[in-house]
Design an enzyme around this catalytic site. Structure first.
Site, mmCIF file in Angstrom:
data_model
loop_
_atom_site.group_PDB
_atom_site.id
_atom_site.type_symbol
_atom_site.label_atom_id
_atom_site.label_comp_id
_atom_site.label_asym_id
_atom_site.label_seq_id
_atom_site.Cartn_x
_atom_site.Cartn_y
_atom_site.Cartn_z
ATOM 1 N N LEU A 21 0.867 -1.169 0.000
ATOM 2 C CA LEU A 21 0.000 0.000 0.000
ATOM 3 C C LEU A 21 0.902 1.217 0.000
ATOM 4 O O LEU A 21 1.920 1.241 0.711
ATOM 5 C CB LEU A 21 -0.894 0.030 1.248
ATOM 6 N N ASP A 22 0.563 2.231 -0.783
ATOM 7 C CA ASP A 22 1.347 3.458 -0.759
ATOM 8 C C ASP A 22 1.430 3.987 0.667
ATOM 9 O O ASP A 22 0.525 3.767 1.486
ATOM 10 C CB ASP A 22 0.704 4.523 -1.659
ATOM 11 N N ARG A 23 2.484 4.707 0.945
ATOM 12 C CA ARG A 23 2.721 5.196 2.309
ATOM 13 C C ARG A 23 1.533 5.988 2.851
ATOM 14 O O ARG A 23 1.184 5.896 4.029
ATOM 15 C CB ARG A 23 3.988 6.062 2.327
#
Length: 385
Positions: free
Chosen positions: A176-178
């Site tokens: 998941l993106d940050r």
């Protein structure tokens, strides 16, 4: 545990302190310990620590002096720092201290010892949803990377789980993106990781996210089939509809498809179910922008006419809920960490170049399912209209 040199973050500066005086935490069997963290001003900080970056001379680097190599390739520190690091032996070639005029050769091993400062993340807990012998699922908070990368190592989901729950080694099976929150599935064995990866690569896994977007999203299901072109230098993606290009115009990017269904709307925002068929960088964010309904607090993809209003709303919400303070408000204490006289970040706790910004993106992963398995995550607080 070593890390590739291309992941270097902001480091140290000039003379003093010999390498022989340095104790490397990278040699520890554990990624993180509870005492590695400092909680201040609504942020989880990491106590600075010594670390070794390792790389090998590639074709582009060959023929450069050791100082020119670092000054050209790793611009996060001034040239004077690299001169001092080579002279003091913090930067070595094939395990040996070399003069600043040394010209590197192909495939040589280069090591860089440094005092490492990581950026802070939010203090939200990494909540364990399910723990089985070969799988653990968690609710990932926004702002925390999944695994060590770039400037982050201990301030990651994997690092925090090791420190607070003694879980390791771990094998994240998707990312998941940050800035994205929600369900994260982590295998506890290499065999289980391979099981999940085979299903993902085989297109057998269905993914569901929710997003809060600008405006009234159409009531009928909407499918966006538009290529995603990621620009690494800008750190953002663009979407291009393959059907709108002429025969002479080659469509840029990779094929991407996302299905959107409106869940609810209050006339100002809409809650949208997002089901990506492919998995491109920033795909959901860009495809929502493509529909004319970007995520309502997305700093990268908000259209200009709503940018100021929505960003101000997001900042007020974050400030009110989290009571955040600027990183500059942190006062150094000798009890927190030791100052390194060569370090370009000390005595500050955070690395140079870190900018405070809104980090809780209104995009949340709620479910992953495949052949014979399904995992879910509760909705976040912002998902109510």
């Amino acid at each position: 545990m070593k890390q590739k040199m291309q992941d270097e973050e902001a480091v140290d500066s000039s003379d003093s302190m010999n390498v022989t005086d340095i104790v490397l935490q990278s040699s520890s069997p554990k990624l993180s310990q509870k005492q590695d963290y400092i909680f201040h001003g609504g942020r989880r900080h990491v106590r600075p620590y010594y670390f070794e970056f390792i790389s090998h001379v590639n074709k582009r680097w060959t023929g450069k002096t050791i100082v020119d190599l670092f000054a050209d390739e790793f611009k996060g520190r001034p040239r004077d720092y690299y001169v001092g690091a080579v002279k003091s032996g913090r930067i070595k070639v094939d395990g040996e201290t070399v003069p600043v005029s040394y010209i590197v050769k192909s495939s040589q091993k280069i090591t860089h010892f440094l005092h490492r400062h990581e950026p802070p993340v939010m203090t939200d807990d990494v909540e364990i949803l399910l723990k089985e012998p070969d799988v653990v699922t968690v609710c990932k908070p926004a702002s925390i990377p999944v695994h060590p990368c770039g400037q982050y190592r201990k301030n990651t989901v994997v690092g925090i789980l090791d420190a607070e729950h003694d879980l390791g080694p771990l094998f994240p099976i998707h990312r998941l993106d940050r800035l994205v929150s929600g369900l994260l599935i982590i295998a506890r064995t290499a065999a289980k990781a391979d099981f999940f990866r085979q299903q993902i690569e085989g297109g057998l896994v269905k993914k569901r996210y929710i997003a809060k977007v600008v405006g009234v999203f159409p009531e009928e299901e909407k499918v966006v089939d538009a290529n995603i072109n990621y620009n690494g230098s800008q750190g953002r993606s663009t979407a291009e509809d393959a059907s709108s290009s002429g025969d002479d115009n080659k469509v840029k990017g990779k094929p991407a498809c996302t299905k959107f269904t409106r869940i609810d709307t209050n006339g100002t925002h809409s809650l949208v179910l997002c089901e990506p068929v492919t998995g491109r960088t920033h795909q959901i964010r860009v495809h929502l922008q493509y529909t004319g309904h970007p995520i309502a607090n997305d700093p990268l993809y908000l259209t200009q006419h709503v940018d100021d209003l929505e960003t101000k709303i997001a900042k007020r919400i974050d400030a009110g809920e989290r009571k955040l303070v600027s990183p500059e408000d942190y006062v150094y204490s000798s009890e927190d960490f030791s100052i390194d006289p060569m370090c370009t970040n000390c005595p500050k706790l955070i690395p140079q170049g870190y900018e405070e910004h809104d980090e809780a993106l209104w995009l949340h992963c709620v479910r992953y399912s495949g052949t014979g398995w399904e995992y879910e995550c509760p909705y976040p607080s912002w998902a109510s209209l």
